[in-house]
Motif scaffolding. Structure first.
Motif, mmCIF file in Angstrom:
data_model
loop_
_atom_site.group_PDB
_atom_site.id
_atom_site.type_symbol
_atom_site.label_atom_id
_atom_site.label_comp_id
_atom_site.label_asym_id
_atom_site.label_seq_id
_atom_site.Cartn_x
_atom_site.Cartn_y
_atom_site.Cartn_z
ATOM 1 N N ALA A 119 -35.648 39.332 -81.852
ATOM 2 C CA ALA A 119 -34.631 39.990 -80.707
ATOM 3 C C ALA A 119 -34.276 38.958 -79.626
ATOM 4 O O ALA A 119 -33.147 39.060 -79.265
ATOM 5 C CB ALA A 119 -35.385 41.375 -80.402
ATOM 6 N N ALA A 120 -35.443 38.255 -79.167
ATOM 7 C CA ALA A 120 -35.213 37.485 -77.853
ATOM 8 C C ALA A 120 -34.107 36.406 -78.500
ATOM 9 O O ALA A 120 -33.173 36.029 -77.664
ATOM 10 C CB ALA A 120 -36.510 36.839 -77.407
ATOM 11 N N THR A 121 -34.346 35.474 -79.557
ATOM 12 C CA THR A 121 -33.574 34.530 -79.833
ATOM 13 C C THR A 121 -32.295 34.772 -80.106
ATOM 14 O O THR A 121 -31.398 34.071 -80.117
ATOM 15 C CB THR A 121 -34.173 33.616 -81.171
ATOM 16 N N THR A 122 -31.998 36.142 -80.506
ATOM 17 C CA THR A 122 -30.503 36.560 -80.811
ATOM 18 C C THR A 122 -30.015 37.030 -79.580
ATOM 19 O O THR A 122 -28.786 37.157 -79.294
ATOM 20 C CB THR A 122 -30.570 37.543 -81.760
ATOM 21 N N SER A 124 -34.057 41.825 -69.390
ATOM 22 C CA SER A 124 -33.716 43.238 -70.569
ATOM 23 C C SER A 124 -35.209 43.233 -71.195
ATOM 24 O O SER A 124 -35.145 44.465 -71.602
ATOM 25 C CB SER A 124 -32.647 42.409 -71.480
ATOM 26 N N PHE A 125 -35.912 42.297 -71.503
ATOM 27 C CA PHE A 125 -37.114 42.419 -72.202
ATOM 28 C C PHE A 125 -38.131 43.161 -71.189
ATOM 29 O O PHE A 125 -38.755 44.301 -71.921
ATOM 30 C CB PHE A 125 -37.915 41.149 -72.578
ATOM 31 N N LEU A 175 -24.882 54.268 -72.799
ATOM 32 C CA LEU A 175 -24.623 53.052 -72.408
ATOM 33 C C LEU A 175 -24.195 52.416 -73.782
ATOM 34 O O LEU A 175 -23.113 51.512 -73.713
ATOM 35 C CB LEU A 175 -26.043 52.349 -71.918
ATOM 36 N N GLN A 176 -24.735 52.711 -74.892
ATOM 37 C CA GLN A 176 -24.001 52.266 -75.920
ATOM 38 C C GLN A 176 -22.786 52.438 -76.463
ATOM 39 O O GLN A 176 -22.080 51.789 -77.376
ATOM 40 C CB GLN A 176 -25.321 52.296 -77.256
ATOM 41 N N SER A 177 -22.145 53.739 -75.959
ATOM 42 C CA SER A 177 -21.205 54.387 -76.501
ATOM 43 C C SER A 177 -19.977 53.603 -75.714
ATOM 44 O O SER A 177 -18.730 53.575 -76.248
ATOM 45 C CB SER A 177 -21.177 55.783 -76.303
ATOM 46 N N ILE A 178 -20.107 52.859 -74.480
ATOM 47 C CA ILE A 178 -19.131 52.001 -73.850
ATOM 48 C C ILE A 178 -19.003 50.828 -74.320
ATOM 49 O O ILE A 178 -20.120 50.077 -74.607
ATOM 50 C CB ILE A 178 -19.580 52.003 -72.338
ATOM 51 N N PRO A 179 -17.990 50.217 -74.683
ATOM 52 C CA PRO A 179 -17.633 49.063 -75.172
ATOM 53 C C PRO A 179 -18.254 47.932 -74.208
ATOM 54 O O PRO A 179 -17.994 48.082 -72.974
ATOM 55 C CB PRO A 179 -16.119 48.675 -75.303
ATOM 56 N N SER A 180 -18.891 47.029 -74.773
ATOM 57 C CA SER A 180 -19.543 46.070 -73.763
ATOM 58 C C SER A 180 -18.738 45.342 -72.919
ATOM 59 O O SER A 180 -18.923 45.268 -71.785
ATOM 60 C CB SER A 180 -20.324 45.036 -74.537
ATOM 61 N N THR A 216 -31.081 48.146 -73.880
ATOM 62 C CA THR A 216 -31.067 49.577 -74.916
ATOM 63 C C THR A 216 -31.265 49.336 -76.224
ATOM 64 O O THR A 216 -31.847 50.132 -76.765
ATOM 65 C CB THR A 216 -29.465 50.174 -74.997
ATOM 66 N N GLY A 217 -30.822 48.259 -76.928
ATOM 67 C CA GLY A 217 -30.919 48.042 -78.184
ATOM 68 C C GLY A 217 -32.674 47.704 -78.526
ATOM 69 O O GLY A 217 -33.198 48.275 -79.339
ATOM 70 N N LEU A 218 -32.984 47.179 -77.551
ATOM 71 C CA LEU A 218 -34.746 46.610 -77.658
ATOM 72 C C LEU A 218 -35.437 47.960 -77.598
ATOM 73 O O LEU A 218 -36.460 47.992 -78.183
ATOM 74 C CB LEU A 218 -34.765 45.459 -76.572
#
Length: 391
Positions: free
Chosen positions: A314-317, A198-199, A227-232, A266-268
């Motif tokens: 961000a990585a640690t979370t 992901s990174f 992608l973010q609109s779809i529940p994880s 996506t968030g990153l």
């Protein structure tokens, strides 16, 4: 009483020192000041991080956990698939040090099992006349270390001919503690591999979108929004369900890892894009462009270090989020499958409410999940603050 002012036109008295000129006379720093102001950035980060006691303790805990997964076969008192049908659903045994007032050392009492014919429920009672000392650096169940070397040496073993189930056993008579230790190898590594994927995607895609903008930025933002609109959880379940049943457990493991990594970028990427949109207008970026630096160097060498504290946080979370994702998928039966063992697979034993009521120790795999997630969060707080040591 103040000195009288000189009369107008009178020459002013002045003093000239005959000593040699020392340019460092007023600029000299003490040893403590030199140690601080001349320290490297890494050293400053380490000094700042050490002040965060909770983050330091969390880092040590995580280091021990990740160090343990390298030698789980040695640390676990029993083998992964070792069974004892005489001790099915045996409750946890307590460790004692004194027997009848005499110091014996760490030991457990032997147990006697009786079966209730009416309810078919097993009942275990301690036999205080059967003292079973715990052995250390001993020989026990045979195993194949990392699938390469045959051995039977363990850190802790039960007494010869005895039993030691510190966290109880499951429905097949397998030691819960040993299976939690073995499950840590899968649950902890799946987070590291997933965060690496992901990174790479988040920094590369988000960096290019924020640095160049234009049509590429527009397409990236639309993909992220979809992608973010779809529940994880439903998305994870759908992607995990399409993996063929005929795949081997190892391929399923890497498949789940790739799915978690692909869906978490996506968030990153959006955060990296917003940071680069502001940083790309700085003068040092223009200077690098005029000197002919390529885009890859400008982003990786000049822009990304500017918000490294955010990337660390961000990585640690993200790592505990992926551990929870694997645990949820395995708990629902859509993730990893036996013979692979993870904390999520171990928790499938506690799906039934009646099982939890009669055998609550089957929920013990939940404890390391909670501890690891809290440790990552505390570690992230400390690293985020330490990444800006001049603050």
């Amino acid at each position: 009483m103040t000195a009288p002012l000189p009369s107008p036109g009178a020459p002013l008295e002045h003093y000239v020192s005959s000593a040699d000129f020392d340019p460092d006379q007023f600029e000299a720093m003490s040893a403590g000041q030199q140690r601080y102001y001349m320290a490297s950035q890494k050293k400053l980060m380490w000094w700042k991080f050490k002040k965060h006691k909770l983050a330091l303790a969390s880092g040590i805990f995580l280091a021990l956990m990740y160090g343990m997964i390298l030698i789980v076969e040695f640390v676990a008192p029993y083998g992964l698939h070792s069974r004892n049908v005489d001790y099915i659903h045996s409750p946890p045994q307590a460790i004692h040090f004194f027997d009848k007032g005499n110091f014996v050392g760490p030991f457990v009492y032997g147990r006697k099992m009786t079966l209730d014919i009416d309810t078919l429920r097993r009942s275990y009672t301690d036999n205080t006349s059967d003292v079973q000392p715990i052995r250390f650096l001993c020989r026990g169940d045979a195993y194949r270390f990392w699938g390469l070397v045959d051995s039977n040496v363990h850190l802790v073993c039960p007494a010869v001919g005895g039993q030691m189930y510190l966290l109880g056993t499951d429905r097949l008579g397998r030691d819960v503690l040993s299976r939690i230790i073995y499950g840590a190898r899968i649950s902890l590594t799946i987070g590291l591999i997933g965060i690496a994927i992901s990174f790479v995607l988040g920094i590369v895609i988000g960096g290019l979108a924020g640095y160049h903008g234009g049509l590429f930025d527009l397409l990236v933002q639309r993909v992220i929004e979809i992608l973010q609109s779809i529940p994880s959880l439903p998305l994870w379940m759908a992607l995990a369900a399409i993996m063929p049943v005929s795949w081997s457990p190892i391929i399923v493991y890497f498949g789940i890892t790739i799915i978690l990594g692909i869906l978490d970028w996506t968030g990153l990427a959006r955060a990296v894009r917003s940071k680069l949109l502001s940083l790309r207008e700085e003068d040092y970026v223009l200077a690098a462009q005029l000197m002919g630096a390529p885009t890859r160097r400008i982003i990786g060498r000049h822009l990304v270090p500017g918000f490294m504290s955010y990337l660390i946080a961000a990585a640690t979370t993200a790592v505990p989020r992926m551990i929870l994702g694997e645990t949820a998928l395995s708990f629902l039966g859509l993730g990893l499958r036996p013979p692979i063992t993870s904390w999520g697979i171990l928790l499938t034993e506690a799906k039934d409410v009646s099982v939890i009521a009669f055998y609550p120790w089957l929920l013990f795999p939940m404890i390391p999940v909670i501890l690891v997630i809290l440790a990552f969060n505390f570690l992230g707080d400390g690293l985020r603050d330490a990444a800006d040591p001049y603050k």
